[in-house]
Every structure is written in C-alpha cells, then in structure tokens.
Design a protein around this motif. Structure first.
Motif, PDB file in Angstrom:
ATOM      1  N   MET A 119     -33.808 -38.847 -47.212  1.00 45.61           N
ATOM      2  CA  MET A 119     -33.075 -39.914 -46.524  1.00 45.61           C
ATOM      3  C   MET A 119     -34.041 -40.960 -45.983  1.00 45.61           C
TER       4      MET A 119
ATOM      5  N   PRO B 172     -27.277 -38.849 -41.668  1.00 39.57           N
ATOM      6  CA  PRO B 172     -26.878 -38.246 -42.937  1.00 39.57           C
ATOM      7  C   PRO B 172     -25.363 -38.335 -43.169  1.00 39.57           C
ATOM      8  N   PRO B 173     -24.935 -38.729 -44.370  1.00 42.47           N
ATOM      9  CA  PRO B 173     -25.741 -38.964 -45.581  1.00 42.47           C
ATOM     10  C   PRO B 173     -26.087 -40.446 -45.818  1.00 42.47           C
TER      11      PRO B 173
END
Length: 348
Positions: free
Chosen positions: A62, A119-120
């Motif tokens: 990420m 996230p995500p």
C-alpha cells in the motif's frame, strides 16, 4: 510511477507502482494533481510499525501518505472551480454521496468513505493523483505548499474546537503536544480561548507550544496538570479538556481538571476500551464529545492560514526529499524528541 510503498510491517520501498493505469482517464468532475509536499502522519507510521489500525489491516502493498498539497495539471470536462496551474490542498476522505450519513452532513462517519492510505485505498506519496473537484481546495498565494500540507491535521484541531463550542474567554487543556495536540491548541486560541494549557512528556515539544501564543506548557513528569489549572483558576478548572494523546492513562484523568459544566473532546484514538469515571463526569454535568477526522472545515483552515489567524510553520520541524522517504519514516518511527511534523517534498 515511483511511490513509497509499505510492503509489510517494517518494510518500505521506493519503487514503481502500477497505480497510474487505474487513473489514466479523468471523470468529468475530477482533477489530476502533481504532488508537491506530503506530511508524515502518525497513522502512516503506525501502519509501518504495526501493519494495522483497529479494523484496518494492511494485507497487500500500500502507498502511504494523506496530508498533501500540489498543483492541478489536468481537469475533467465539468470542472468549474479549478484550473490547470492552481495550487491546491486535498481532503483525503471521499464518502458515498448518496449515503444517509453524507446526506445528513456527517460524511466523515460514512461507513463507505474511502480515505487515502487506509487499507485498501492507496495514499499519495507518489508523483500524481486523481481527486474529486469537490474535495480539492485552491490555495491563496500567501499559503505555501508546506503550510497547505498541514491543512489536513489542522482540520482535526478545528473540528475538535468546533465540537467543543468554545466561548470567548474559555480556558482549555490540551493533553498531548504532538502535531494534533498543537494544532488543537492553535484552533482553541483562534476560536476564542483566553488561555490554553498543553501537557506532555517532551520538553522540546512543550517549548514549541509555549511560543505559539497564550499557551502554558506543563510537563506531566514534574507537575500535575489538574492541580496547576485548579490553582490558577481559583479552583474552577478548565472549561474544555481535549484528549489528544491516545493514552489510556491520560484519558482516564480527563475530568480531574474540568470545570463544572465543562466539555471534554476525545481526539486521540484508543486501541482498547478505556476507564471512564462516570461519577466525576456526573457531578460536573460534563459533556463528552468524540471526533472522527473532520467534516466541513478545510475551507475554514485555508482561510485562517491565509489571514494569519493560525500559523502552522513552527510545527514543521523537518523536511525530507522524496528519495529519502524510507529514511524519513525510519526517523519518524523512532519518535525523536522535539520533532512535531515531518514532511516530504516530491520532485517538481
């Protein structure tokens, strides 16, 4: 597109990341922004060191970063309030426009909100991003990119001050002299507090706090904030207490310095349930507010920076080049004393 990627806990890399293909085409009301300055937030660091914040778990690589400023380089066909070349800051949470929370004006607590570097959803420690016009705000010439990247944390403080319903002449205590604590102190003063006490463990941060205005620093290792405030208010206490540490021990003591009829605003995130002295709250008829990020305050923050009502420049204590991003996070994770806000500048 080279980006700062959290690969897994304690592992960052600066590498090409295939996010640009997904943002190739602009929606009619979107803008493309070349990023200039991105702040390092405590949540970014927490994802780096722990891999999760509550229910939000990093399960795949990420991109980090959500406090940002930049320049518009492309606009969608229906964009009217922005033009190519405009300097901007961006509100990082995008709600579902049709949700009940959004329609009620509570878009920050919309369960469907998509927030950068949560996230995500990827963050913006990368060269460019695409963002809705409605959550992108033009900067006046008097506001620098570095100051504009502080609008996001400042928005938390302004939202907290708004929730506190500050009245001119109020006395407030801010627990915690980190970035959020100090922007909250600035916001409380701007909203009309006559004096703000700030308590912390770090003398270097408290020295910064003392230079921001009518602020009294208190080091909790040497002095009890409640005793000091009660002594200096003829036993009345502070009308407002902001809890901005995220510490269960600090949160358990919020009513001790509070005046009768006072307001407590819980800002710091708590990983576990905390002790709550219902009796102490009751005898004061205290009101307790909780905040989650912010809503409807970005334009106010920009205006206050432009007018000089709030000055965030003293809070920016270190700046890194984009190529030093990994090092910047390693330093931030070590929590060096005296550092408030670290920022990263991207190549222009």
């Amino acid at each position: 597109m080279k980006a700062l990627v959290l690969e897994e806990i304690h592992k960052l890399s600066l590498r090409d990341f295939p996010i640009d293909a997904a943002e190739k085409d602009l929606a009619p009301r979107d803008v493309r922004i070349k990023l200039h300055t991105v702040g390092i937030c405590g949540s970014d660091v927490h994802y780096y060191t722990h891999g999760r914040i509550g229910p939000f778990v990093v399960e795949e690589p990420m991109i980090l970063g959500h406090e940002a400023s930049g320049t518009v380089i492309e606009i969608g066909a229906e964009v009217t309030s922005l033009a190519v070349g405009d300097r901007v800051c961006m509100e990082p949470g995008i709600p579902d426009p049709n949700s009940k929370a959004t329609r009620l004006g509570l878009y920050n607590v919309d369960p469907a909100v998509r927030f950068w570097a949560t996230p995500p959803v990827h963050g913006i420690l990368r060269p460019t991003c695409v963002h809705p016009e409605a959550f992108t705000f033009k900067l006046p010439d008097s506001v620098s990119f570095a100051e504009a990247a502080m609008v996001e944390p400042l928005a938390v403080g302004v939202h907290a001050a708004t929730k506190a319903e500050i009245r001119p002449g109020d006395v407030a205590l801010v627990m915690g002299a980190g970035p959020i604590g100090l922007v909250t102190a600035l916001s409380a003063l701007a909203a009309g507090c006559a004096r703000v006490y700030v308590c912390d463990l770090d003398d270097a941060k408290l020295e910064i706090a003392a230079k921001l205005g009518a602020i009294t620093p208190i080091n909790v290792t040497r002095e009890d904030p409640a005793k000091r405030i009660l002594a200096e208010t003829d036993g009345w206490g502070a009308e407002i207490v902001f809890e901005a540490t995220g510490s269960p021990k600090a949160a358990a003591s919020v009513f001790e310095p509070l005046s009768p009829g006072g307001r407590v605003v819980m800002i710091g995130g708590q990983a576990e349930p905390i002790a709550y002295d219902a009796g102490a709250a009751m005898v004061r008829e205290a009101r307790v507010e909780n905040i989650f990020r912010y809503a409807h305050v970005f334009p106010r923050c920009v205006k206050m920076l432009a007018s000089g009502a709030i000055d965030v420049k003293p809070l920016i204590t270190r700046t890194f080049a984009f190529e030093d991003s990994v090092k910047a996070f390693e330093i931030a994770a070590s929590a060096p004393k005296g550092d408030v806000k670290m920022q990263i500048e991207l190549p222009q």
